[in-house]
Enzyme design. Sequence first.
Site, PDB file in Angstrom:
ATOM      1  N   LYS A 113      44.058 -21.436  40.159  1.00 42.47           N
ATOM      2  CA  LYS A 113      44.258 -22.479  41.262  1.00 42.47           C
ATOM      3  C   LYS A 113      45.568 -22.525  41.852  1.00 42.47           C
ATOM      4  CE  LYS A 113      42.916 -26.261  39.290  1.00 42.47           C
ATOM      5  NZ  LYS A 113      42.719 -27.692  39.119  1.00 42.47           N
TER       6      LYS A 113
ATOM      7  N   ARG B  79      39.145 -35.968  40.056  1.00 40.15           N
ATOM      8  CA  ARG B  79      39.000 -35.563  38.697  1.00 40.15           C
ATOM      9  C   ARG B  79      37.466 -35.990  38.404  1.00 40.15           C
ATOM     10  NH1 ARG B  79      42.016 -32.379  35.470  1.00 40.15           N
ATOM     11  NH2 ARG B  79      44.210 -32.838  36.101  1.00 40.15           N
TER      12      ARG B  79
ATOM     13  N   ARG C 122      47.505 -15.915  27.202  1.00 39.53           N
ATOM     14  CA  ARG C 122      48.989 -15.812  28.128  1.00 39.53           C
ATOM     15  C   ARG C 122      49.813 -16.101  27.040  1.00 39.53           C
ATOM     16  NH1 ARG C 122      47.845 -21.260  31.216  1.00 39.53           N
ATOM     17  NH2 ARG C 122      46.447 -20.088  33.003  1.00 39.53           N
TER      18      ARG C 122
ATOM     19  N   ARG D  36      51.913 -21.297  24.582  1.00 36.72           N
ATOM     20  CA  ARG D  36      51.782 -22.445  24.609  1.00 36.72           C
ATOM     21  C   ARG D  36      50.798 -23.267  23.545  1.00 36.72           C
ATOM     22  NH1 ARG D  36      51.316 -25.409  30.304  1.00 36.72           N
ATOM     23  NH2 ARG D  36      49.513 -24.448  30.164  1.00 36.72           N
TER      24      ARG D  36
ATOM     25  N   ARG E 200      39.759 -28.139  26.484  1.00 35.79           N
ATOM     26  CA  ARG E 200      40.206 -28.531  27.868  1.00 35.79           C
ATOM     27  C   ARG E 200      39.067 -27.937  28.854  1.00 35.79           C
ATOM     28  NH1 ARG E 200      45.239 -25.057  29.039  1.00 35.79           N
ATOM     29  NH2 ARG E 200      45.326 -25.866  30.859  1.00 35.79           N
TER      30      ARG E 200
END
Length: 219
Positions: free
Chosen positions: A13, A91, A130, A163, A174
Amino acid sequence: MRIVLLGPPGAGKGTQAKRICETYGIPHISTGDLFRENMSKDTPLGKKAKEYMAQGLLVPDDLVVDMVEDRLTHEDVLAAGYGYLLDGFPRTVHQAEALCRINAKRDCELDFAINLDVPFDILIERVSGRRICPTCHATYHVKYSKPKVEGVCDLDGTPLYQREDDKVETVKKRIEVYQDQTEPLIEFYEDKQKIININGLQHMKDVFDNIEKILSGVN
Ligand SMILES: [Zn+2]
């Protein structure tokens, strides 16, 4: 132009938001930035948000709505003909209804809700692979964007890290939260004939080309 950008974590995004905003001269309003700004400037809304967070509570929907409504009165939004790209908002359907009311006060409507669609298993691979350099914040991917030496930043030799948010279990959670909460939004915008589904699996440039083709039909 008034746009809402929808898509799960890892759908790319951020990149698309940046390009759309540069191309169409509209401000990129991300809820994350909005929170940070309000809190760092200690605005009345930022103070309220801090109180909830200090108690370990979620910031209520209506406070988020107030922040967005306030942000949409800023000069850059007005200069763009009441134009904006919202990222991270709405959201929930409740927030989407609030956005309709905010727009209606200006006699405006949302133009598009762009939905970046990427399958679940691919999102998990993208996000959990990542790696980030703590020194220069460069990002790598264990499969798609490997550093020259495994686990080390090309630019400054710092060991890379993952992370907490990007660990497989966290990513799964998530994405599940996203699906539960946000998929009703896609239906909401489908009913209003605002939704544009874009295949987010393509190369970033092709994703943008697809978006641009549709947006250029407006104005
Ligand atoms: Zn680095």
